[in-house]
Design a protein around this motif. Structure first.
Motif, mmCIF file in Angstrom:
data_model
loop_
_atom_site.group_PDB
_atom_site.id
_atom_site.type_symbol
_atom_site.label_atom_id
_atom_site.label_comp_id
_atom_site.label_asym_id
_atom_site.label_seq_id
_atom_site.Cartn_x
_atom_site.Cartn_y
_atom_site.Cartn_z
ATOM 1 N N VAL A 286 0.874 -1.235 -0.213
ATOM 2 C CA VAL A 286 0.110 0.394 0.034
ATOM 3 C C VAL A 286 0.450 1.616 0.543
ATOM 4 O O VAL A 286 1.721 1.374 0.450
ATOM 5 N N GLY A 287 0.847 2.299 -0.570
ATOM 6 C CA GLY A 287 1.280 3.593 -1.205
ATOM 7 C C GLY A 287 2.041 3.337 -2.177
ATOM 8 O O GLY A 287 2.478 4.761 -1.842
ATOM 9 N N LEU A 288 2.729 2.382 -2.362
ATOM 10 C CA LEU A 288 3.991 2.926 -3.619
ATOM 11 C C LEU A 288 2.620 3.122 -4.944
ATOM 12 O O LEU A 288 3.628 3.482 -6.035
ATOM 13 N N GLY A 289 1.929 3.330 -5.089
ATOM 14 C CA GLY A 289 1.335 3.975 -6.118
ATOM 15 C C GLY A 289 0.936 3.062 -7.543
ATOM 16 O O GLY A 289 0.957 3.740 -8.722
ATOM 17 N N LYS A 290 0.163 2.019 -6.771
ATOM 18 C CA LYS A 290 -0.101 1.385 -7.793
ATOM 19 C C LYS A 290 -1.199 1.314 -9.198
ATOM 20 O O LYS A 290 -1.257 1.467 -10.590
ATOM 21 N N THR A 291 -1.958 2.409 -8.656
ATOM 22 C CA THR A 291 -3.248 3.236 -9.018
ATOM 23 C C THR A 291 -2.316 3.698 -10.785
ATOM 24 O O THR A 291 -2.847 3.824 -12.016
ATOM 25 N N LEU A 292 -1.920 4.596 -10.057
ATOM 26 C CA LEU A 292 -1.341 5.607 -11.242
ATOM 27 C C LEU A 292 0.051 4.346 -11.943
ATOM 28 O O LEU A 292 0.152 4.921 -13.168
ATOM 29 N N MET A 293 0.294 3.063 -11.822
ATOM 30 C CA MET A 293 1.012 2.628 -12.600
ATOM 31 C C MET A 293 0.446 1.542 -13.423
ATOM 32 O O MET A 293 0.448 2.044 -14.832
ATOM 33 N N THR A 295 -2.356 2.777 -15.075
ATOM 34 C CA THR A 295 -3.350 3.811 -15.556
ATOM 35 C C THR A 295 -2.333 4.179 -16.239
ATOM 36 O O THR A 295 -2.199 4.387 -17.994
ATOM 37 N N ALA A 296 -0.971 4.157 -15.887
ATOM 38 C CA ALA A 296 0.446 4.209 -17.188
ATOM 39 C C ALA A 296 0.453 2.999 -18.188
ATOM 40 O O ALA A 296 0.932 3.410 -19.000
ATOM 41 N N ILE A 297 0.140 1.869 -17.555
ATOM 42 C CA ILE A 297 -0.170 0.646 -18.950
ATOM 43 C C ILE A 297 -0.731 1.339 -19.941
ATOM 44 O O ILE A 297 -0.856 0.287 -20.835
ATOM 45 N N ALA A 298 -2.529 1.549 -19.059
ATOM 46 C CA ALA A 298 -2.873 1.670 -19.795
ATOM 47 C C ALA A 298 -3.275 2.542 -21.113
ATOM 48 O O ALA A 298 -3.784 2.462 -22.131
ATOM 49 N N TRP A 321 -11.566 6.288 -10.831
ATOM 50 C CA TRP A 321 -10.455 5.360 -11.195
ATOM 51 C C TRP A 321 -11.346 6.409 -12.136
ATOM 52 O O TRP A 321 -10.886 6.688 -13.576
ATOM 53 N N GLU A 322 -12.905 6.798 -12.105
ATOM 54 C CA GLU A 322 -13.104 7.372 -13.083
ATOM 55 C C GLU A 322 -12.330 8.734 -13.911
ATOM 56 O O GLU A 322 -12.302 9.239 -14.627
#
Length: 373
Positions: A286-293, A295-298, A321-322
């Motif tokens: 938690v806290g390492l930015g999986k959501t941003l990563m 998104t970058a992959i997408a 996410w939206e």
């Protein structure tokens, strides 16, 4: 009458080794040299004094499966031009070296193979063996010459079909004859000497010795830590390649949310795995930015092949996410876990190239998890 060595009634290795007591020097020309088959002749070579070519074994290899085009171009040079010839010779030497290296890496290491390779390296260093690669043209001749201290027949030749391999010297069916008549033997020696002295016969003695001494057959022990590092290096080879394969989309720096170095490497590697294997798991804490990563992959996939993205997540994360899809201009949709079957079950539902599942541990089969041993 000549003796016939066919490896059935008479083995060529036995014919050569019976000359050991009086041997003074040897000259072998073969199309192919098998390093692990050297033990067939190692005892014979050990009897030599070494130091100079006249008291050693000269081994000329005509190249097995040679790079034909390079050799034709090299043979076609009308004058010694270092500008043209130097790089070509270097390339041929590299290919020969790689061929020997592949031999060392092929097959399961054994005590006998290790002993054979160590003996060959020692003989090369002691100048009991001189090795050259013949590069003038593809040469597949098989000739074995042995000079000995005998007043009647000091020079004996063996001509036929046997390469310097375990099979060629003692196992598979071959056809070789000995040449005892001295005038004929001297003509064979002159033929060999002409090719040995050819300006395009390249010495590989020290190169092969170094290859063996730095291979698994080396005599000095390797520190376990170095073995660990080499294993780690090879296991991470794909990861290192993946880190260099993809660049982060420019939009992330333009929007003021650049990824950190470790996040950029994770994104590139994950994209590499997705292309190669069809799926990847981002398992950071938690806290390492999986959501941003994610998104970058997408965004990488969208820019690369116009992929559209479906994000499946818990209801409480859907607004976040939206916002991410909107901010980074991702063509896609966000669905909560509870709406996936209802929405995608319709026949008119769109198809998505990329699927992102956030909090994917919620999709585990709880019944099977509970009963698993």
């Amino acid at each position: 009458m000549p003796e016939v060595f066919d490896n059935v009634n008479l083995k060529l290795s036995e014919g050569l080794n019976q000359l050991k007591p009086d041997v003074q020097s040897c000259a072998f020309c073969v199309g192919y040299l098998n390093l692990r088959g050297w033990d067939q002749l190692a005892d014979l070579v050990d009897r030599l004094q070494g130091g100079t070519e006249d008291a050693a074994c000269r081994l000329l290899v005509g190249m097995h499966r040679p790079p034909e085009e390079e050799m034709k171009a090299l043979a076609g040079l009308k004058r010694r031009d270092e500008t043209e010839e130097g790089p070509m010779l270097a390339q041929l030497k590299h290919r020969m070296t790689e061929s020997f290296k592949q031999q060392l890496e092929f097959g399961v290491p054994s005590t006998q193979a290790e002993r054979t390779l160590q003996r060959l390296a020692a003989q090369l260093r002691a100048r009991k063996v001189f090795l050259k690669a013949f590069l003038r043209y593809p040469l597949h001749a098989k000739l074995y010459l042995v000079r000995r201290s005998d007043p009647v027949t000091p020079l004996i030749g063996f001509v036929g079909s046997s390469n310097l391999t375990l099979a060629g010297l003692s196992q598979q069916g071959e056809l070789n004859v000995d040449v005892v008549e001295q005038d004929a033997a001297k003509k064979l020696q002159a033929w060999f000497d002409d090719r040995w002295r050819d300006e395009l016969a390249m010495d590989l003695s020290d190169t092969l010795a170094e290859l063996i001494e730095t291979s698994w057959a080396r005599t000095d022990l390797v520190r376990p830590y170095l073995v660990y590092l080499k294993i780690a290096y090879h296991l991470s080879e794909e990861a290192r390649q993946g880190e260099r394969e993809f660049r982060l989309p420019r939009i992330f720096s333009e929007k003021g949310t650049p990824l950190l170095d470790f996040q950029e490497r994770a994104v590139s590697l994950a994209a590499h795995y997705l292309y190669r294997r069809g799926g990847v798991l981002l398992g950071d804490v938690v806290g390492l930015g999986k959501t941003l990563m994610a998104t970058a992959i997408a965004r990488i996939f969208q820019e690369d092949d116009q992929s559209n993205t479906l994000v499946v997540c818990p209801p409480k994360l859907a607004p976040m996410w939206e916002q991410y899809l909107e901010t980074y201009e991702i063509n896609g949709r966000v669905l909560s876990f509870g709406r996936v079957i209802e929405t995608l079950g319709r026949y008119d539902a769109p198809r998505y190239r990329l699927l992102v599942i956030d909090e994917s541990h919620n999709l585990r089969n709880r019944e099977q998890s509970a009963t698993a041993p």
